[in-house]
Design an enzyme around this catalytic site. Structure first.
Site, PDB file in Angstrom:
ATOM      1  N   ASP A 167      29.440  19.136  34.031  1.00 26.05           N
ATOM      2  CA  ASP A 167      29.320  18.365  32.799  1.00 26.05           C
ATOM      3  C   ASP A 167      29.346  19.348  31.631  1.00 26.05           C
ATOM      4  OD1 ASP A 167      28.601  16.131  31.083  1.00 26.05           O
ATOM      5  OD2 ASP A 167      26.651  17.097  30.933  1.00 26.05           O
ATOM      6  N   ASP A 169      28.446  18.576  27.742  1.00 24.14           N
ATOM      7  CA  ASP A 169      27.444  18.506  26.698  1.00 24.14           C
ATOM      8  C   ASP A 169      26.040  18.650  27.245  1.00 24.14           C
ATOM      9  OD1 ASP A 169      28.737  18.127  24.137  1.00 24.14           O
ATOM     10  OD2 ASP A 169      29.674  16.424  25.137  1.00 24.14           O
TER      11      ASP A 169
END
Lengths: 875, 171
Positions: A167, A169
């Protein structure tokens, strides 16, 4: 393709002529056979009666093939009566349309959306699985997906890698659009300059409000480059983000400029298919045995077993995840200003005015600071305030066009607001204002000092929150000291190692005997088996994780908001995945109480009573365990032990300790040596005499406790504990307990009718000295143990040599009473029986309580022998 | 294939542009509206000239004027069987994508000569015959379209390199 008669025909049908034979080529809608059926012909004019009436008649028609191809098999024959849906023929198609791109077959180029009158199954139905990162138009069939998946797996196994879904952010980067960052970067005078000087930026033109380009400021998580380089050796990396495609591409350019790590394996919101949840099925439709995920949010993955949850990276304080508008609400984002980090807390505290801060400074416990002044405790990773139902609602529902548009607008608004409001600038301003105020108020200075102290602990813990390492902490809002990735790298590496260890175990043996009978013909089958027998990464991870907190029984207090089911709270789900057991109330098995540092709840008090058996720690301990994948020491995380932690300052004026012998006069020293001895004792149970080892050991811990965190008033406060517990040696944690025990022993002596004079004298003494003698007794025992074990105590702490020697002498002079106590312990079955239990509870910080139990058994056996010896000697 | 095509477009114009340079505005607006756009079966590449601008018609209610403009433009209409050059932009195990100007084409594995194999371990992943033919992102390649499908505002194609003289272009 097998052709069936459709259910809508007028059965029964009688085949009148078969028009094709096996091997024939047939075009689409070409006739296969003719058949006859009977149906009612309506409204026929009957000449005889002169009225219109229905009449039954025979009809003849062709049965046509819906696909083109060569006829492989014909299942019908002339004059056969077909009574229900039947397979009539098998047609081998030239192209099965297994890969389709934008509604065309990628192999033959035919339009898949064409429908004719004979079509029973749409061609687009044949390929529905999306396996590609960057494109939603390319679909494949299940067979094709399986095939590709096997091939990919074989390739990965060959290069001994796993897939890692990353991932972006708040996991490996943190982004903001606040233009303040640029100003800080320019301004070398700014206190935040050092933190932001390596922040990267890029502009997305068509993104953001008004079509103007929006500048994004990206802070890479510290150590990211090394981390990626390192894990790229063990993993094939994929990006899976809820941000837009353009954004993801830009980030990929930043973190992987030559595209060596991620290549084209980027999946963004645009291709995800769902705006609110991520699923591995999107990337790995067939199976996920070789996949590991790292993400800062577990809920979007529905807590997939393949997930390694990472503490959220929150560099730009208070910004959160700029791309999370579509995701279900993360409640701590609202709460974030209140608690995520100390800097934050400081800021909010300061907004409350210097009074709040100073009161906080003076009071550790007496004044309960308001929620917003909570310092240090909570890294922003919990997800508790939403109930499961809410979450499901927000994840499943509301995906209609309108709300999607709304959310999209919402995101634009967020970005616009952030650009306009400049939250970072405002925060910094507040911080500076607070600084000015602080200079006027010494109390606040003290508070900040205190907070800084706590912050250091946090830094050690590596819990991902922002901590103030430098004395400049007041001035700079942003802190750059996150070491999550280092631990994460280690965890991932260990997953990889365990996985392939498992793989080798499963695959080497069968391969061995196959090689013996391997013929060229066998060659083909082997790799398929290989792929089928690979271990499941989720299982490997679950095993690894479950051992981390195995045997830990947690109780939360002041952590999970009221009205939230403890068992569905994120923290608890997360903890369970690491093997911990969660219960609502403190019970016999409870080992750790996770409490909030600012409130002394009833549970905390209850746990204090069981001091030594129940560790009272803050959440950061859990986070540290989670991030490092091992059970870290509780020492830096202990809370509500302030009175004793400050130790000597208290001086314990009228306390037992001041009157007491060597123990209290050298609190720290005894702590040191004891912990060492404790280790020794655990390692060499054989050397321990009689029933003592257990008592001795437990007492060692007790002493540690006393030295480190028990205040005398607490001794007094907690001395009248439950009787049953007192009788268990393992649970004798307080001096008060010891007093009780002494009493009990006394009582018991009198019952036995003065079995031995020296004994009764001794216990009387203990009773009189009210607990002070008993710790000493413990000391002696310890010495005794050590002597038996052949360990040189002084070796551990040369400095304390003289004191220890003194104690040793004392110990030796009282050997008789000691053995007596031991015998008492042996005589009293209750004591002995309960010891192991008690011990296992006390021995929390040790990794494997079960082992400890076994040791105890062993010890008990040995103890019995030794005791016999001792008795003989005495006699 | 490229064509010089006569087309018609309706252009609305705001009243503030009603002045002596109106024809320039119309022409600019025309370029902005149609160049590079997809018209269902073809892409407008470039407007050559607008040879006829109709009388303006003022739209009731808004005050905008509407012009019907006839113009000549170079358009590209891809045909099945057409050979064109493009740039590879994504390589997958199941094939690769080629961007031919505005048209996105997919070349499936079955349309790639069998000696050119996928190599997933290369960085970036590529198709290669382990000799001089390497297909990776950015490779210039010659393909033949085998299927075309147009959606609203967009077109997609299937292509092959499994014929003579197709495949990566030698630089």
């Amino acid at each position: 393709m097998r052709l069936n008669t459709p259910p809508g025909l007028k059965y029964p049908l009688t085949v009148t002529k078969v028009l094709v034979k096996e091997g024939d080529e047939i075009p689409q809608n070409g006739p296969l056979f003719t058949y006859r059926y009977r149906a009612i012909l309506r409204e026929q004019y009957n000449r005889d009666t002169g009225v219109y009436e229905d009449k039954e008649a025979d009809f003849y028609t062709d049965f046509e093939s819906e696909v083109e191809g060569s006829v492989k098999r014909v299942h019908i024959s002339k004059d056969q009566v077909i009574k229900a849906v039947t397979a009539v023929a098998e047609i081998e198609e030239p192209c099965k349309h297994e890969v389709q791109f934008a509604g065309m077959c990628a192999n033959c180029g035919k339009d898949m959306n064409e429908v004719t009158y004979s079509t029973t199954r749409n061609n687009t139905e044949r390929a529905k699985i999306n396996t590609v990162h960057g494109n939603t138009k390319l679909l494949v069939s299940q067979d094709q997906a399986n095939h590709e998946d096997n091939e990919a797996k074989r390739r990965l196994i060959k290069s001994r890698k796993l897939s890692l879904v990353v991932d972006l952010d708040q996991t490996i980067i943190h982004a903001t659009v606040d233009p303040t960052v640029a100003e800080w970067q320019e301004d070398e005078e700014n206190p935040n300059h050092a933190a932001v000087k390596d922040v990267r930026k890029f502009q997305l033109v068509d993104d953001g409000p008004g079509g103007r380009g929006t500048w994004y400021y990206i802070k890479l998580r510290p150590g990211l480059k090394e981390f990626l380089q390192l894990i790229a050796q063990d993993y094939e990396l994929h990006i899976y983000t809820m941000a837009t495609r353009a954004y993801a591409e830009e980030i990929a350019k930043l973190i992987d400029p030559d595209r060596k790590l991620f290549a084209n394996r980027i999946l963004s919101r645009d291709e995800n298919g769902s705006m609110s949840s991520k699923t591995l099925k999107r990337l790995f439709p067939v199976d996920t045995k070789m996949v590991v995920i790292i993400d800062d949010r577990g809920d979007v993955w529905s807590w997939s077993p393949n997930l390694v949850k990472v503490s959220a990276y929150d560099f730009f304080v208070g910004i959160g995840d700029i791309n999370s508008s579509f995701l279900p609400k993360r409640p701590e984002l609202e709460a974030r200003p209140a608690k995520p980090s100390k800097v934050e807390a400081e800021k909010t505290a300061d907004t409350d005015g210097p009074i709040a801060s100073s009161s906080e400074a003076k009071s550790d416990e007496t004044v309960k600071p308001s929620r917003s002044t909570t310092p240090t405790s909570t890294p922003p990773t919990t997800n508790g305030d939403v109930t499961a139902v809410d979450r499901m609602m927000s994840m499943a529902g509301n995906q209609d066009e309108g709300s999607m548009k709304e959310k999209s607008e919402e995101q634009d608004e967020t970005i616009a607001a952030q650009q306009k409001d400049r939250p970072l600038q405002q925060m910094q301003k507040k911080l500076e204002d607070a600084e000015k105020e602080a200079q006027a108020s010494p109390a606040v200075e003290a508070a900040s000092e205190l907070l800084a102290g706590n912050g250091e602990h946090e830094g050690e813990a590596g819990d991902g929150s922002i901590t103030p390492p430098s004395p400049k902490y007041r001035h700079n809002l942003l802190q750059d000291d996150d070491n999550e990735l280092q631990h994460l790298g280690e965890s991932l590496h260990s997953i990889h190692d365990h996985y392939f260890a498992e793989y080798d175990k499963v695959n080497v043996a069968p391969q061995g005997d196959r090689i013996a009978k391997l013929r060229p013909g066998h060659g083909k089958k082997r790799p398929i088996d290989e792929v089928e027998t690979i271990p499941d990464a989720a299982v490997v991870m679950a095993d690894l994780k479950a051992s981390v907190l195995a045997g830990v029984h947690l109780v939360f207090s002041g952590v999970v908001p009221l009205g939230v089911d403890i068992h569905s709270h994120d923290l608890s789900v997360w903890a369970r995945s690491f093997g911990a057991t969660i219960s609502e109330n403190i019970g016999k098995k409870t080992t750790h109480l996770i409490a909030s540092p600012d409130r002394r709840t009833a549970k905390v008090r209850q746990a204090m009573k069981k001091r030594g058996r129940v560790e009272v720690v803050n959440q950061n301990w859990l986070y540290a365990c989670f991030s490092q994948w091992k059970r870290v020491g509780v020492e830096p995380y202990r809370i509500h032990s302030e009175t004793a932690a400050n130790g000597k300052g208290h001086a314990l004026p009228g306390g037992f300790e001041s009157r007491d012998f060597p123990l209290s006069s050298s609190d720290e020293e005894s702590t040191n040596t004891m912990t060492e001895d404790e280790g020794d004792g655990a390692k060499t149970p054989t050397g321990l005499p009689t029933g003592q080892p257990v008592i001795g050991k437990s007492q060692l811990e007790i002493n540690t406790e006393i030295a480190s965190d028990t205040g005398d008033e607490e001794w007094a406060m907690f001395s009248p504990t439950v009787k049953r517990e007192d009788s268990s040696a393992g649970e004798q944690q307080d001096g008060g307990d010891w007093a009780l025990i002494a009493d009990e022993l006394e009582a018991w002596d009198s019952e036995e009718g003065g079995d031995s004079d020296s004994e009764s004298v001794r216990t009387e003494m203990a009773g009189l000295s009210n607990g002070t003698a008993t710790p000493e007794k413990g000391e002696k025992k310890r010495e005794h143990d050590v002597a038996f074990a052949g360990e040189v105590v002084e070796g551990g702490g040369e400095g304390e040599g003289s004191k220890l020697q003194k104690r040793k002498r004392e110990a030796l002079t009282r050997t008789t009473s000691l053995t007596n106590v031991v015998r008492l312990a042996a005589v009293e079955p209750k004591l002995v029986v309960e010891e192991p239990n008690g011990e296992s509870k006390v021995a929390v910080p040790e990794p494997a309580p079960e082992d400890e139990d076994e040791d105890d058994d062993l010890e008990a056996a040995l103890a019995a022998e030794l005791q016999a010896d001792a008795d003989a000697e005495e006699a | 294939m490229f064509f010089l095509h006569e087309l018609e477009e309706t252009i609305p114009l705001h009243p503030s542009y009603f002045d002596k340079d109106m024809s320039v505005y119309i022409s600019n607006e025309l370029h902005r509206l149609v160049e590079g756009k997809n018209h269902g079966h073809f892409f407008t590449i470039c407007v050559m000239d607008s040879f006829e601008v109709s009388e303006a018609r003022v739209l009731p209610g808004t005050g905008m004027a509407e012009f019907t403009v006839h113009y000549r433009a170079i358009v590209w209409r891809p045909f099945r069987g057409e050979v064109c050059d493009g740039v590879v932009n994504n390589v997958l195990p199941s094939g690769f994508f080629v961007q031919v100007g505005p048209l996105l084409c997919f070349v499936s594995r079955s349309a790639i000569p069998s000696e050119i194999k996928f190599d997933g371990n290369a960085t970036p992943p590529q198709f290669t015959d382990n000799a001089d033919q390497v297909i990776e992102s950015g490779t210039h390649i010659r393909i033949k379209l085998t299927g075309i499908r147009s959606e609203v505002q967009d077109m997609f194609a299937i292509a092959t390199i499994k014929e003579d003289y197709l495949g990566p272009l030698m630089q």
